[in-house]
Design an enzyme around this catalytic site. Sequence first.
Site, PDB file in Angstrom:
ATOM      1  N   SER A  52       0.833  -1.194   0.000  1.00  0.00           N
ATOM      2  CA  SER A  52       0.000   0.000   0.000  1.00  0.00           C
ATOM      3  C   SER A  52       0.878   1.258   0.000  1.00  0.00           C
ATOM      4  CB  SER A  52      -0.953  -0.036   1.207  1.00  0.00           C
ATOM      5  OG  SER A  52      -1.965   0.939   1.082  1.00  0.00           O
ATOM      6  N   ASP A 214      -5.554  -2.894  -3.005  1.00  0.00           N
ATOM      7  CA  ASP A 214      -4.604  -2.716  -1.907  1.00  0.00           C
ATOM      8  C   ASP A 214      -3.961  -4.031  -1.489  1.00  0.00           C
ATOM      9  OD1 ASP A 214      -3.661  -2.298   0.948  1.00  0.00           O
ATOM     10  OD2 ASP A 214      -4.273  -0.271   0.395  1.00  0.00           O
TER      11      ASP A 214
END
Length: 383
Positions: A52, A214
């Site tokens: 991320s 993500d």
Amino acid sequence: MTSKRNYIDSKNALVLTGGGARAAYQVGVLSAIAKFVPRNHGIPFPILCGTSAGAINSTALACYASCFHLGVKKLEWVWKNFNLAKIYHSDATRVFGHISHGMLASFQADYANKVPRSLLNNAPLRELLNAMIDFPRIDNNIIRGYLSSVCVTASSYSNGDSISFYQADDSVKPWSRVKRRGEASQLNTEHLMASAAIPMVFPSVKIKNQHFGDGSVHQLSPLSPAIHLGAKRLFIIGVDQPKEPLHAQENNPHPPSSATIAGHLLDSIFADTMHSDLERMARINQTLALIPEKYKAVNEGLQHIDTFVLNPSHDFNAIATKHYHDLPFSMRLLLRSVGISHDSESSIVSYLLFEKSFCNELIKLGFEDALEKEQQIISFLGL
């Protein structure tokens, strides 16, 4: 001449977790570590793994592996001058226009070309990454011996696997385990956009024939990529934080709001798997300690891994509350529509508050937390 070999052979790995704007804390920690490293020296982490927002930070460092101080300074300058407009559209016209467009798109026929839907449009982030990250430098640093490998993890919405895209020399081979694997790649902006696509908040990203989001979503073993890349010592900058009074839930008589629950889900995605993986690693280390030396060679798949985890000393959510009004009115209105205000118990604000006032406070916190453990960090990294 910049020194390199004494670090490249160390097998130190830096593991950076996700968390949106919370990743500013990582920059503060790295800034403190830079104080412990001689100037014009190579990076003390030849193996870099990020997920991320942590993937963006680790890749930026990989580009300047030959001079750790310079890489940290550049990263710090970017984070200290952040505002929402550099990450996602935050003006009223484009915020609500994007949402309206997404709602209308739901009525499109199945044969129409559809774009990923999301709450916010993070197109400015793609422009920032293209401008700031010089990806060809990664290969150059690997060839020159300043860097061993760099890894970016994303989650495949197509098959539910956690994919670690890594860039390294030929000695590192792809790996495959249940629901996770490593793929050799030439990293680019799309890998970072995919890894940082917070579910529902930012749009998914298509790489080849798969759609990714993500990297924390399906990441059942966040320490695994670093170990597959050859790490023996893992320096982990985490996000496990103490709950301060405003966000302590024990004595709250009211049921949690949908926004609070959504915040808990995000916290779970970004933190819980790291806790369980660290616990699993501790058990493996304890088990290996019981095996006589002459039998350890037989267990090639298991090895003792040292870890150093640095978590924040203060609650990011409580800090975000102080900076809530730094958000543009359009964003406050949007958050208010889903039940999030300045005194909300939801942690969502701390993920989205890419404003320099908030980021600077997290950088300062990370710097101070790392300085408090200066001797332990120096000893662990062999600086």
